[in-house]
Scaffold this motif. Structure first.
Motif, PDB file in Angstrom:
ATOM      1  N   PHE A  40       0.823  -1.214   0.000  1.00  0.00           N
ATOM      2  CA  PHE A  40       0.000   0.000   0.000  1.00  0.00           C
ATOM      3  C   PHE A  40       0.862   1.272   0.000  1.00  0.00           C
ATOM      4  O   PHE A  40       0.451   2.297  -0.525  1.00  0.00           O
ATOM      5  N   THR A  41       2.072   1.185   0.568  1.00  0.00           N
ATOM      6  CA  THR A  41       2.990   2.333   0.520  1.00  0.00           C
ATOM      7  C   THR A  41       3.346   2.626  -0.936  1.00  0.00           C
ATOM      8  O   THR A  41       3.344   3.780  -1.378  1.00  0.00           O
ATOM      9  N   CYS A  42       3.660   1.564  -1.702  1.00  0.00           N
ATOM     10  CA  CYS A  42       4.009   1.732  -3.131  1.00  0.00           C
ATOM     11  C   CYS A  42       2.831   2.306  -3.912  1.00  0.00           C
ATOM     12  O   CYS A  42       2.999   3.213  -4.731  1.00  0.00           O
ATOM     13  N   VAL A  43       1.642   1.776  -3.665  1.00  0.00           N
ATOM     14  CA  VAL A  43       0.445   2.229  -4.393  1.00  0.00           C
ATOM     15  C   VAL A  43       0.199   3.718  -4.093  1.00  0.00           C
ATOM     16  O   VAL A  43      -0.013   4.525  -5.005  1.00  0.00           O
ATOM     17  N   LYS A  44       0.254   4.056  -2.823  1.00  0.00           N
ATOM     18  CA  LYS A  44      -0.015   5.435  -2.411  1.00  0.00           C
ATOM     19  C   LYS A  44       1.015   6.399  -3.011  1.00  0.00           C
ATOM     20  O   LYS A  44       0.683   7.441  -3.566  1.00  0.00           O
ATOM     21  N   ALA A  45       2.290   6.000  -2.894  1.00  0.00           N
ATOM     22  CA  ALA A  45       3.362   6.872  -3.393  1.00  0.00           C
ATOM     23  C   ALA A  45       3.285   6.992  -4.916  1.00  0.00           C
ATOM     24  O   ALA A  45       3.441   8.074  -5.476  1.00  0.00           O
ATOM     25  N   GLY A  46       3.029   5.885  -5.572  1.00  0.00           N
ATOM     26  CA  GLY A  46       2.972   5.880  -7.035  1.00  0.00           C
ATOM     27  C   GLY A  46       1.891   6.794  -7.563  1.00  0.00           C
ATOM     28  O   GLY A  46       2.116   7.577  -8.494  1.00  0.00           O
ATOM     29  N   PHE A  47       0.702   6.702  -6.964  1.00  0.00           N
ATOM     30  CA  PHE A  47      -0.403   7.517  -7.465  1.00  0.00           C
ATOM     31  C   PHE A  47      -0.417   8.920  -6.859  1.00  0.00           C
ATOM     32  O   PHE A  47      -1.132   9.786  -7.347  1.00  0.00           O
ATOM     33  N   THR A  73      11.202   7.424  -5.337  1.00  0.00           N
ATOM     34  CA  THR A  73      12.428   7.880  -4.659  1.00  0.00           C
ATOM     35  C   THR A  73      12.040   8.654  -3.390  1.00  0.00           C
ATOM     36  O   THR A  73      11.161   9.508  -3.417  1.00  0.00           O
ATOM     37  N   GLY A  74      12.647   8.270  -2.291  1.00  0.00           N
ATOM     38  CA  GLY A  74      12.330   8.925  -1.011  1.00  0.00           C
ATOM     39  C   GLY A  74      11.317   8.130  -0.211  1.00  0.00           C
ATOM     40  O   GLY A  74      11.201   8.287   1.005  1.00  0.00           O
ATOM     41  N   VAL A  75      10.582   7.228  -0.881  1.00  0.00           N
ATOM     42  CA  VAL A  75       9.595   6.410  -0.175  1.00  0.00           C
ATOM     43  C   VAL A  75      10.330   5.425   0.731  1.00  0.00           C
ATOM     44  O   VAL A  75      11.308   4.791   0.309  1.00  0.00           O
ATOM     45  N   ALA A  76       9.845   5.328   1.956  1.00  0.00           N
ATOM     46  CA  ALA A  76      10.455   4.429   2.955  1.00  0.00           C
ATOM     47  C   ALA A  76      11.964   4.669   3.070  1.00  0.00           C
ATOM     48  O   ALA A  76      12.740   3.737   3.300  1.00  0.00           O
ATOM     49  N   GLY A  77      12.366   5.910   2.847  1.00  0.00           N
ATOM     50  CA  GLY A  77      13.771   6.292   3.008  1.00  0.00           C
ATOM     51  C   GLY A  77      14.687   5.771   1.906  1.00  0.00           C
ATOM     52  O   GLY A  77      15.912   5.710   2.090  1.00  0.00           O
ATOM     53  N   LEU A  78      14.139   5.385   0.743  1.00  0.00           N
ATOM     54  CA  LEU A  78      14.964   4.787  -0.309  1.00  0.00           C
ATOM     55  C   LEU A  78      15.542   5.834  -1.261  1.00  0.00           C
ATOM     56  O   LEU A  78      14.842   6.754  -1.690  1.00  0.00           O
ATOM     57  N   SER A  79      16.820   5.656  -1.583  1.00  0.00           N
ATOM     58  CA  SER A  79      17.481   6.564  -2.526  1.00  0.00           C
ATOM     59  C   SER A  79      17.063   6.207  -3.952  1.00  0.00           C
ATOM     60  O   SER A  79      16.496   5.131  -4.198  1.00  0.00           O
ATOM     61  N   LYS A  80      17.408   7.104  -4.885  1.00  0.00           N
ATOM     62  CA  LYS A  80      17.102   6.842  -6.302  1.00  0.00           C
ATOM     63  C   LYS A  80      17.782   5.557  -6.773  1.00  0.00           C
ATOM     64  O   LYS A  80      17.178   4.745  -7.479  1.00  0.00           O
ATOM     65  N   GLU A  81      19.017   5.356  -6.324  1.00  0.00           N
ATOM     66  CA  GLU A  81      19.760   4.155  -6.742  1.00  0.00           C
ATOM     67  C   GLU A  81      19.092   2.891  -6.209  1.00  0.00           C
ATOM     68  O   GLU A  81      18.992   1.869  -6.893  1.00  0.00           O
ATOM     69  N   ALA A  82      18.625   2.986  -4.962  1.00  0.00           N
ATOM     70  CA  ALA A  82      17.943   1.828  -4.354  1.00  0.00           C
ATOM     71  C   ALA A  82      16.663   1.520  -5.138  1.00  0.00           C
ATOM     72  O   ALA A  82      16.378   0.351  -5.446  1.00  0.00           O
TER      73      ALA A  82
END
Ligand code: SAM
Length: 294
Positions: free
Chosen positions: A225-232, A244-253
């Motif tokens: 649900f974090t991915c769905v929310k962030a994506g939309f 990028t930035g979701v759950a503290g993740l960098s662009k590379e991650a």
């Protein structure tokens, strides 16, 4: 007395001094055809428990009471309670609760009725107050209420979003969330003329059959649900940028996660189906585990 007749509503207004409260989304059904559609496609049988949200003066409640073992109708407007007690007085299987459905423990009601132990199903029905359609549906689904189906009237625009397929303008977080929990079936459309007073928008009835098993295997429902929310949340951006930035993740991650999930980083959320969102969330869970992130 035909409860759905506009003349009955007039009579009730005069007899009880009832006044419509716009802020409570009060648009009462006056179309027998639509009432019949809702009833037929709710598949209510004699062993079933029906929970009705927002009975109004009881047009759907009365029909449900004829078909079901038991009906619990939850109505927030105190002014409608004496009216419902009158219009439904012939039915001893109806319980009227003067409550806000958003503050009601539906699961407790279901457990207290023991409907399932007696072989019945639990059917939620209603012509929903439009101002809280999404919160009501999401509360039922997220709370894991043990109902079998939800057959409800809602604003056409919300119904279109719920039943939408990937790639459409109407496809969004609501489509993914509801389709994760349910299979979705459009039952009928209702023009403005089917209601008193007439709403500004057209309506649709959907039946949501709650899945007994989730359609995709998830390592973490929360991450899904974090991915769905962030994506939309930023639907015009590519997945690489919106995540990028979701759950503290960098662009590379995020780039690595998308590679793991075999999803092109320049795609947008609105093109991802349920399975692809699951693969994305599972890849994110794996990445976080391997990198010891919470
Ligand atoms: N079922 C009736 C019909 O079809 O004619 C009335 C439907 S009307 C669209 C919505 C009903 O929900 C109204 O009776 C309204 O008072 C009630 N309602 C609004 N907010 C509510 C809430 N939070 N909890 C329970 N009922 C609510």
């Amino acid at each position: 007395m035909k409860l759905y007749a506009p003349s009955t509503i007039k009579e009730i207004e005069e007899r009880y001094g009832f006044r419509f409260t716009k802020s409570l989304g009060q648009n009462f059904l006056v179309s027998k055809h639509i009432i019949d559609c809702i009833m037929e496609d709710s598949f209510i049988s004699q062993e079933d428990l029906v929970i009705e949200i927002g009975p109004g003066i009881g047009v759907l409640t009365e029909e449900a009471a004829r078909r079901a073992k038991r009906v619990i109708a939850i109505e927030i407007d105190k002014a409608l309670i004496p009216i419902l007690e009158d219009t439904l007085k012939e039915y001893d299987n109806v319980t009227i609760l003067n409550q806000d459905v958003l503050k009601t423990d539906l699961e407790e009601l279901i457990q207290n009725c023991h409907a399932r132990e007696k072989g019945g199903k639990v059917r939620i029905i209603g012509n929903l107050p439009y101002y809280i359609t999404t919160p009501i549906i999401m509360k039922i689904l997220e709370d894991g209420v043990s109902a079998d189906s939800i057959t409800v009237m809602m604003q056409k625009e919300v119904a279109d979003r719920i039943k939408s397929a990937p790639g459409k303008k109407t496809y969004g977080a609501l489509s993914v969330a509801v389709q994760y929990y349910c299979t979705v079936q459009q039952i009928c459309s209702a023009p403005k003329e089917a209601f008193v007073p007439k709403p500004k928008v057209d309506s649709s009835v959907l039946r949501l059959d709650i899945r007994t098993e989730h359609p995709v295997a998830l390592k973490s429902e929360k991450l899904f649900f974090t991915c769905v929310k962030a994506g939309f949340g930023q639907r015009r951006k590519t997945l690489l940028n919106s995540l990028t930035g979701v759950a503290g993740l960098s662009k590379e991650a995020v780039r690595e996660i998308l590679k793991l999930a075999v999803i092109d980083p320049v795609r947008r959320s609105e093109t991802l189906n349920l399975q692809e969102f699951a693969e994305l969330a599972n890849a994110m869970a794996d990445y976080k585990n391997n990198h010891h992130q919470e």
